[in-house]
Design an enzyme around this catalytic site. Sequence first.
Site, PDB file in Angstrom:
ATOM      1  N   LYS A  22      -2.750  -6.677  11.330  1.00 55.64           N
ATOM      2  CA  LYS A  22      -2.757  -6.383   9.877  1.00 55.64           C
ATOM      3  C   LYS A  22      -1.700  -5.322   9.568  1.00 55.64           C
ATOM      4  O   LYS A  22      -0.918  -5.451   8.634  1.00 55.64           O
ATOM      5  CB  LYS A  22      -4.139  -5.872   9.469  1.00 55.64           C
ATOM      6  CG  LYS A  22      -4.187  -5.161   8.125  1.00 55.64           C
ATOM      7  CD  LYS A  22      -5.568  -4.722   7.702  1.00 55.64           C
ATOM      8  CE  LYS A  22      -5.931  -3.351   8.150  1.00 55.64           C
ATOM      9  NZ  LYS A  22      -5.352  -2.223   7.388  1.00 55.64           N
ATOM     10  N   ASN A  23      -1.688  -4.260  10.419  1.00 55.99           N
ATOM     11  CA  ASN A  23      -0.832  -3.115  10.095  1.00 55.99           C
ATOM     12  C   ASN A  23       0.628  -3.298  10.481  1.00 55.99           C
ATOM     13  O   ASN A  23       1.422  -2.374  10.354  1.00 55.99           O
ATOM     14  CB  ASN A  23      -1.428  -1.832  10.679  1.00 55.99           C
ATOM     15  CG  ASN A  23      -2.689  -1.451   9.927  1.00 55.99           C
ATOM     16  OD1 ASN A  23      -2.953  -1.969   8.849  1.00 55.99           O
ATOM     17  ND2 ASN A  23      -3.500  -0.602  10.525  1.00 55.99           N
ATOM     18  N   CYS A 117      -9.103   2.374   1.927  1.00 56.03           N
ATOM     19  CA  CYS A 117     -10.362   2.934   2.433  1.00 56.03           C
ATOM     20  C   CYS A 117     -10.535   4.364   1.923  1.00 56.03           C
ATOM     21  O   CYS A 117      -9.599   5.144   1.904  1.00 56.03           O
ATOM     22  CB  CYS A 117     -10.338   3.025   3.960  1.00 56.03           C
ATOM     23  SG  CYS A 117     -10.110   1.474   4.749  1.00 56.03           S
ATOM     24  N   ARG A 122      -6.250  10.590   1.070  1.00 56.91           N
ATOM     25  CA  ARG A 122      -5.082   9.705   1.240  1.00 56.91           C
ATOM     26  C   ARG A 122      -3.919  10.127   0.310  1.00 56.91           C
ATOM     27  O   ARG A 122      -3.532   9.390  -0.566  1.00 56.91           O
ATOM     28  CB  ARG A 122      -5.470   8.238   0.984  1.00 56.91           C
ATOM     29  CG  ARG A 122      -6.736   7.773   1.676  1.00 56.91           C
ATOM     30  CD  ARG A 122      -6.693   7.844   3.185  1.00 56.91           C
ATOM     31  NE  ARG A 122      -5.755   6.923   3.807  1.00 56.91           N
ATOM     32  CZ  ARG A 122      -6.015   5.643   4.032  1.00 56.91           C
ATOM     33  NH1 ARG A 122      -7.132   5.119   3.625  1.00 56.91           N
ATOM     34  NH2 ARG A 122      -5.113   4.890   4.624  1.00 56.91           N
ATOM     35  N   ASP A 304      -8.542   3.987  14.346  1.00 62.92           N
ATOM     36  CA  ASP A 304      -9.152   2.756  13.821  1.00 62.92           C
ATOM     37  C   ASP A 304     -10.171   2.158  14.789  1.00 62.92           C
ATOM     38  O   ASP A 304     -10.899   1.244  14.430  1.00 62.92           O
ATOM     39  CB  ASP A 304      -8.071   1.710  13.519  1.00 62.92           C
ATOM     40  CG  ASP A 304      -7.170   2.166  12.395  1.00 62.92           C
ATOM     41  OD1 ASP A 304      -6.074   1.617  12.249  1.00 62.92           O
ATOM     42  OD2 ASP A 304      -7.564   3.107  11.676  1.00 62.92           O
ATOM     43  N   ARG A 397     -11.075  -7.700   4.586  1.00 65.08           N
ATOM     44  CA  ARG A 397      -9.737  -7.142   4.329  1.00 65.08           C
ATOM     45  C   ARG A 397      -8.910  -7.176   5.604  1.00 65.08           C
ATOM     46  O   ARG A 397      -7.701  -7.348   5.573  1.00 65.08           O
ATOM     47  CB  ARG A 397      -9.856  -5.675   3.890  1.00 65.08           C
ATOM     48  CG  ARG A 397     -10.157  -5.419   2.465  1.00 65.08           C
ATOM     49  CD  ARG A 397     -10.160  -3.917   2.209  1.00 65.08           C
ATOM     50  NE  ARG A 397      -8.947  -3.321   2.748  1.00 65.08           N
ATOM     51  CZ  ARG A 397      -8.873  -2.061   3.160  1.00 65.08           C
ATOM     52  NH1 ARG A 397      -9.932  -1.285   3.135  1.00 65.08           N
ATOM     53  NH2 ARG A 397      -7.744  -1.568   3.633  1.00 65.08           N
TER      54      ARG A 397
HETATM   55  C1  EPZ Z   1      -2.037   3.928   8.775  1.00 67.12           C
HETATM   56  O1  EPZ Z   1      -2.534   4.550   7.627  1.00 67.12           O
HETATM   57  C2  EPZ Z   1      -2.917   2.708   8.958  1.00 67.12           C
HETATM   58  N1  EPZ Z   1      -2.804   1.846   7.774  1.00 67.12           N
HETATM   59  C3  EPZ Z   1      -4.371   3.162   9.119  1.00 67.12           C
HETATM   60  O2  EPZ Z   1      -5.150   2.001   9.356  1.00 67.12           O
HETATM   61  C4  EPZ Z   1      -4.445   4.073  10.339  1.00 67.12           C
HETATM   62  O3  EPZ Z   1      -5.765   4.536  10.463  1.00 67.12           O
HETATM   63  C5  EPZ Z   1      -3.505   5.266  10.134  1.00 67.12           C
HETATM   64  O4  EPZ Z   1      -2.166   4.774   9.915  1.00 67.12           O
HETATM   65  C6  EPZ Z   1      -3.486   6.203  11.320  1.00 67.12           C
HETATM   66  O5  EPZ Z   1      -3.175   5.515  12.462  1.00 67.12           O
HETATM   67  C7  EPZ Z   1      -1.737   1.038   7.651  1.00 67.12           C
HETATM   68  O6  EPZ Z   1      -0.846   1.014   8.483  1.00 67.12           O
HETATM   69  C8  EPZ Z   1      -1.691   0.172   6.422  1.00 67.12           C
HETATM   70  P1  EPZ Z   1      -1.297   8.174   7.991  1.00 67.12           P
HETATM   71  P2  EPZ Z   1      -1.688   5.704   6.903  1.00 67.12           P
HETATM   72  O7  EPZ Z   1      -0.297   8.371   6.902  1.00 67.12           O
HETATM   73  O8  EPZ Z   1      -0.242   5.542   7.218  1.00 67.12           O
HETATM   74  C9  EPZ Z   1      -1.968  12.258   5.853  1.00 67.12           C
HETATM   75  C10 EPZ Z   1      -6.933   0.540   8.978  1.00 67.12           C
HETATM   76  O9  EPZ Z   1      -8.151   0.665   9.104  1.00 67.12           O
HETATM   77  N2  EPZ Z   1      -0.921  11.991   4.868  1.00 67.12           N
HETATM   78  O10 EPZ Z   1      -0.813   7.981   9.401  1.00 67.12           O
HETATM   79  O11 EPZ Z   1      -2.109   5.775   5.495  1.00 67.12           O
HETATM   80  C11 EPZ Z   1      -3.185  11.359   5.658  1.00 67.12           C
HETATM   81  O12 EPZ Z   1      -4.033  11.897   4.660  1.00 67.12           O
HETATM   82  C12 EPZ Z   1      -6.135   1.659   8.352  1.00 67.12           C
HETATM   83  O13 EPZ Z   1      -6.251  -0.457   9.325  1.00 67.12           O
HETATM   84  C13 EPZ Z   1      -0.530  13.031   4.040  1.00 67.12           C
HETATM   85  O14 EPZ Z   1      -1.040  14.143   4.128  1.00 67.12           O
HETATM   86  O15 EPZ Z   1      -2.216   6.950   7.655  1.00 67.12           O
HETATM   87  C14 EPZ Z   1      -3.843  11.381   7.035  1.00 67.12           C
HETATM   88  O16 EPZ Z   1      -4.728  12.471   7.134  1.00 67.12           O
HETATM   89  C15 EPZ Z   1      -7.020   2.827   7.947  1.00 67.12           C
HETATM   90  N3  EPZ Z   1       0.425  12.795   3.095  1.00 67.12           N
HETATM   91  C16 EPZ Z   1      -2.654  11.604   7.965  1.00 67.12           C
HETATM   92  O17 EPZ Z   1      -1.509  11.907   7.154  1.00 67.12           O
HETATM   93  C17 EPZ Z   1       1.033  11.583   2.954  1.00 67.12           C
HETATM   94  O18 EPZ Z   1       1.932  11.438   2.088  1.00 67.12           O
HETATM   95  C18 EPZ Z   1      -2.302  10.381   8.795  1.00 67.12           C
HETATM   96  O19 EPZ Z   1      -2.358   9.307   7.899  1.00 67.12           O
HETATM   97  C19 EPZ Z   1       0.619  10.525   3.822  1.00 67.12           C
HETATM   98  C20 EPZ Z   1      -0.354  10.764   4.772  1.00 67.12           C
END
Ligand code: EPZ
Length: 418
Positions: A22-23, A117, A122, A304, A397
């Site tokens: 998916k990702n 989610c 986020r 995840d 999803r």
């Molecule tokens: C990706 O989410 C994945 N989603 C998530 O999978 C996965 O859990 C996550 O990476 C971590 O591995 C997709 O790829 C579509 P992050 P992402 O930005 O990129 C903070 C699933 O179940 N952050 O790596 O949104 C954020 O709040 C999903 O398939 C900021 O602070 O996660 C988090 O605490 C869930 N500011 C941390 O970074 C920003 O602008 C890491 O999140 C962006 C993120």
Amino acid sequence: MEKYIINGGKKLSGEIAVAGAKNMALKVFPAAILCSEPCLLKNVPEIEDVQRLIELMTDLGAKITHNTKGEYLVSAKGINKTQLKPDLVKNLRASIMLAGPILARFGEVTLAHPGGCMIGQRPIDLFIEGFQKMGALMEENGETYTLRTKKLKGADIILPRVSVTVTENLMMAATLAEGVTTIKNAAMEPEIVALAEFLNQQGAKIKGVGTPDIIIEGVKELRGGEATIIPDRIECGTFIIMGLMTKSQLKITDCEPRHIENLLYSLDKAGAKLEVGKDYIITHPSNLKGVDIVTHEYPGFPTDLQAPFTVLMTQANGLSLIHETIFPGRLFYTDILNQLGANIIMCDPHRVVVMGPTKLYAKKLTSPDLRAGMALILAAMVAEGTSSIENIYQINRGYENIVTKLQQIGADIKQISE
Ligand code: EPZ
């Protein structure tokens, strides 16, 4: 209202194939916007999130043809709009993935705060900051953000924390920027490596992906091409845990074991009996003991898989400390597990201690989010009695055709509408 009905206690057998990731799929569709010719995408998982993204891109004017199961032809030539439809954006966190490609290709993009989610607030501050460093001007009007630029410029970007989608978004935008962009403290997920390989085939000049330092030399334009989505490592890990929880001999096929080495390490420490091949894994009935995990960006233990692993630990002998370091809101589902009979203490929003083994009893359940929803299916599969799970859209999803696939390996699950 659609719901799953699950009778627990069934042993599984046979084989289950892992779908495309998916990702990765949610990033390759937006990447096709960067290309001046059509892109053929293969092994795309047929899941709700992909359908939502297709709706969003079609609304912008992209032409997306569904050739056959798992295969899509994406042509961005007809895109004539740069405002992402707010109600569609709200349904899909990954809609943010359109920002970089549209900004890079058309010089402007307008989006509302993405949904997804509810696992922490986020934010999208790092996306905005990165695009501003590349020369984009941001205008905020109420709930929407508009980013504008004549032409993105290469920039040296340091990410204060690792972010998967920020890394991917800035990397994609940088492929068409003027000059060289460096991204330090970049995420290293296999899906990012596969995305970069696809873009480089189309003429991009990306180096260092899979390490914390990525260098992108901007080019004039990208050709069209073809991408095959890699196996979904989260779905693979979930099926392994499913086999172990039900004490079954289950073969998981079409997978990439080297993408889940950290999970395999923890399962080995817990005493899991697994046969690991090049593109398959077989689970055998095992007597498990509790082990501690700390989630961490790749190649650490994947956040995840934290929920499925925690459910597994309710069936293991002894204590396990689950430390979720990435998302603050990703352990609250353990409250539901306790209602099923688990014995889990929350130390703080990032840490729980699981005491196992505990017998689980069937209940009426509601899926809180995608990965916790799947964890509830796992729990219901070992709980005594008949459970029901509502809000199954959250599960559909991210898991392709899950009811049929689980029925085929012997699970007693069905989907009803009431
Ligand atoms: C990706 O989410 C994945 N989603 C998530 O999978 C996965 O859990 C996550 O990476 C971590 O591995 C997709 O790829 C579509 P992050 P992402 O930005 O990129 C903070 C699933 O179940 N952050 O790596 O949104 C954020 O709040 C999903 O398939 C900021 O602070 O996660 C988090 O605490 C869930 N500011 C941390 O970074 C920003 O602008 C890491 O999140 C962006 C993120």
